[in-house]
Design a protein around this motif. Sequence first.
Motif, PDB file in Angstrom:
ATOM      1  N   UNK A  43       0.826  -1.209   0.000  1.00  0.00           N
ATOM      2  CA  UNK A  43       0.000   0.000   0.000  1.00  0.00           C
ATOM      3  C   UNK A  43       0.861   1.260   0.000  1.00  0.00           C
ATOM      4  N   UNK A  44       1.972   1.232   0.718  1.00  0.00           N
ATOM      5  CA  UNK A  44       2.867   2.386   0.758  1.00  0.00           C
ATOM      6  C   UNK A  44       3.546   2.631  -0.589  1.00  0.00           C
ATOM      7  N   UNK A  45       3.655   1.598  -1.397  1.00  0.00           N
ATOM      8  CA  UNK A  45       4.221   1.730  -2.739  1.00  0.00           C
ATOM      9  C   UNK A  45       3.155   2.072  -3.773  1.00  0.00           C
ATOM     10  N   UNK A  46       1.999   1.422  -3.651  1.00  0.00           N
ATOM     11  CA  UNK A  46       0.944   1.543  -4.656  1.00  0.00           C
ATOM     12  C   UNK A  46       0.257   2.904  -4.603  1.00  0.00           C
ATOM     13  N   UNK A  47      -0.012   3.397  -3.413  1.00  0.00           N
ATOM     14  CA  UNK A  47      -0.734   4.660  -3.272  1.00  0.00           C
ATOM     15  C   UNK A  47       0.011   5.840  -3.901  1.00  0.00           C
ATOM     16  N   UNK A  48       1.309   6.013  -3.650  1.00  0.00           N
ATOM     17  CA  UNK A  48       2.025   7.104  -4.329  1.00  0.00           C
ATOM     18  C   UNK A  48       2.058   6.950  -5.849  1.00  0.00           C
ATOM     19  N   UNK A  49       2.122   5.707  -6.334  1.00  0.00           N
ATOM     20  CA  UNK A  49       2.118   5.493  -7.782  1.00  0.00           C
ATOM     21  C   UNK A  49       0.811   5.979  -8.383  1.00  0.00           C
ATOM     22  N   UNK A  50      -0.301   5.697  -7.717  1.00  0.00           N
ATOM     23  CA  UNK A  50      -1.589   6.209  -8.181  1.00  0.00           C
ATOM     24  C   UNK A  50      -1.613   7.731  -8.156  1.00  0.00           C
ATOM     25  N   UNK A  51      -1.019   8.298  -7.117  1.00  0.00           N
ATOM     26  CA  UNK A  51      -0.984   9.761  -7.001  1.00  0.00           C
ATOM     27  C   UNK A  51      -0.177  10.383  -8.136  1.00  0.00           C
ATOM     28  N   UNK A  52       0.898   9.737  -8.538  1.00  0.00           N
ATOM     29  CA  UNK A  52       1.712  10.242  -9.646  1.00  0.00           C
ATOM     30  C   UNK A  52       0.902  10.248 -10.942  1.00  0.00           C
ATOM     31  N   UNK A  53       0.196   9.140 -11.200  1.00  0.00           N
ATOM     32  CA  UNK A  53      -0.624   9.057 -12.412  1.00  0.00           C
ATOM     33  C   UNK A  53      -1.706  10.132 -12.397  1.00  0.00           C
ATOM     34  N   UNK A  54      -2.406  10.237 -11.277  1.00  0.00           N
ATOM     35  CA  UNK A  54      -3.475  11.220 -11.166  1.00  0.00           C
ATOM     36  C   UNK A  54      -2.939  12.638 -11.290  1.00  0.00           C
ATOM     37  N   UNK A  55      -1.832  12.923 -10.607  1.00  0.00           N
ATOM     38  CA  UNK A  55      -1.259  14.262 -10.662  1.00  0.00           C
ATOM     39  C   UNK A  55      -0.826  14.659 -12.061  1.00  0.00           C
ATOM     40  N   UNK A  56      -0.239  13.718 -12.790  1.00  0.00           N
ATOM     41  CA  UNK A  56       0.190  14.007 -14.160  1.00  0.00           C
ATOM     42  C   UNK A  56      -1.003  14.293 -15.054  1.00  0.00           C
ATOM     43  N   UNK A  57      -2.074  13.515 -14.879  1.00  0.00           N
ATOM     44  CA  UNK A  57      -3.270  13.732 -15.699  1.00  0.00           C
ATOM     45  C   UNK A  57      -3.893  15.093 -15.399  1.00  0.00           C
ATOM     46  N   UNK A 211      -0.371  13.774 -36.403  1.00  0.00           N
ATOM     47  CA  UNK A 211      -0.715  12.804 -37.442  1.00  0.00           C
ATOM     48  C   UNK A 211      -1.241  11.502 -36.853  1.00  0.00           C
ATOM     49  N   UNK A 212      -0.988  11.255 -35.566  1.00  0.00           N
ATOM     50  CA  UNK A 212      -1.478  10.051 -34.907  1.00  0.00           C
ATOM     51  C   UNK A 212      -2.934  10.277 -34.486  1.00  0.00           C
ATOM     52  N   UNK A 213      -3.805   9.386 -34.877  1.00  0.00           N
ATOM     53  CA  UNK A 213      -5.221   9.537 -34.535  1.00  0.00           C
ATOM     54  C   UNK A 213      -5.484   8.843 -33.200  1.00  0.00           C
ATOM     55  N   UNK A 214      -5.348   9.611 -32.142  1.00  0.00           N
ATOM     56  CA  UNK A 214      -5.614   9.032 -30.829  1.00  0.00           C
ATOM     57  C   UNK A 214      -7.131   8.867 -30.650  1.00  0.00           C
ATOM     58  N   UNK A 215      -7.526   7.659 -30.309  1.00  0.00           N
ATOM     59  CA  UNK A 215      -8.943   7.416 -30.044  1.00  0.00           C
ATOM     60  C   UNK A 215      -9.365   8.195 -28.804  1.00  0.00           C
ATOM     61  N   UNK A 216      -8.456   8.247 -27.833  1.00  0.00           N
ATOM     62  CA  UNK A 216      -8.702   8.996 -26.599  1.00  0.00           C
ATOM     63  C   UNK A 216      -7.694  10.138 -26.541  1.00  0.00           C
ATOM     64  N   UNK A 217      -8.042  11.336 -27.011  1.00  0.00           N
ATOM     65  CA  UNK A 217      -7.065  12.429 -27.081  1.00  0.00           C
ATOM     66  C   UNK A 217      -6.550  12.867 -25.732  1.00  0.00           C
ATOM     67  N   UNK A 218      -7.254  12.531 -24.637  1.00  0.00           N
ATOM     68  CA  UNK A 218      -6.764  12.908 -23.323  1.00  0.00           C
ATOM     69  C   UNK A 218      -5.651  11.976 -22.871  1.00  0.00           C
ATOM     70  N   UNK A 219      -5.611  10.766 -23.402  1.00  0.00           N
ATOM     71  CA  UNK A 219      -4.578   9.816 -23.008  1.00  0.00           C
ATOM     72  C   UNK A 219      -4.715   9.329 -21.580  1.00  0.00           C
ATOM     73  N   UNK A 220      -5.916   9.317 -21.022  1.00  0.00           N
ATOM     74  CA  UNK A 220      -6.113   8.911 -19.636  1.00  0.00           C
ATOM     75  C   UNK A 220      -6.170   7.400 -19.544  1.00  0.00           C
TER      76      UNK A 220
END
Length: 220
Positions: A43-57, A211-220
């Motif tokens: 949990x101490x490893x996983x929670x910060x990793x989620x925070x990094x993903x969320x913060x970047x988005x 030129x790349x057609x992203x289906x999800x332009x947000x990349x989330x």
Amino acid sequence: MAAWQIWQIVTNFGDSALLLPVAAVLVGWMLYEKAWRCATIWLLLFTPALAVVLGAKLAFLGWGIGIESLDFTGPSGHTTLSMAIYPTLAVWIVQRMPPRNHGSAYLLGWLFALVIGISRLVLHKHSVSEVVAGVALGTLVSLTWTLLSALDSRPTHHFVLASAIVIMVMCGLHGERAPTQNAIARWAIAMSGRPVAYNRYTAWPNSPYRKIRYIDPWGV
């Protein structure tokens, strides 16, 4: 069945609608086995990793912060979750076996997660840099947990029941999609005060990656 449909089936194994419940079952399994150290470290490893993903988005959607030259808006969430959870789950499942089996289990879980990451590229959901970042971040979680928890591993006394629960959760939730995209976009808009969230095309109007057609332009 078309090739893209097969890749869609694969990528669905990385959706948070499936993996967050699997993570909850995994941690619950550890706690039930009284493997307090294993659960706490993960949990101490996983929670910060989620925070990094969320913060970047949030940074990209709200303020357009990213790395245009790398086509990078943040680590792939599907890839990060998969790399963090599947190798950990694989190692935990084989706790009853000799330690020499743990490495093979980790590798199998890691390769499965890698295929999920590749599916994000095939389906044009993410750029290479975002998937690579997700691989690195998720691997950091699962590999660090495996190395730190190896001496604390113990036989699981409810292997069949717990494995059955994991399988039922995965079968029941496979194909479900968590509303993370809209939720994160709403948070970003509220925090930044913008009328709409940034996407790749509004943030980087002159990017060669247009030129790349992203289906999800947000990349989330």
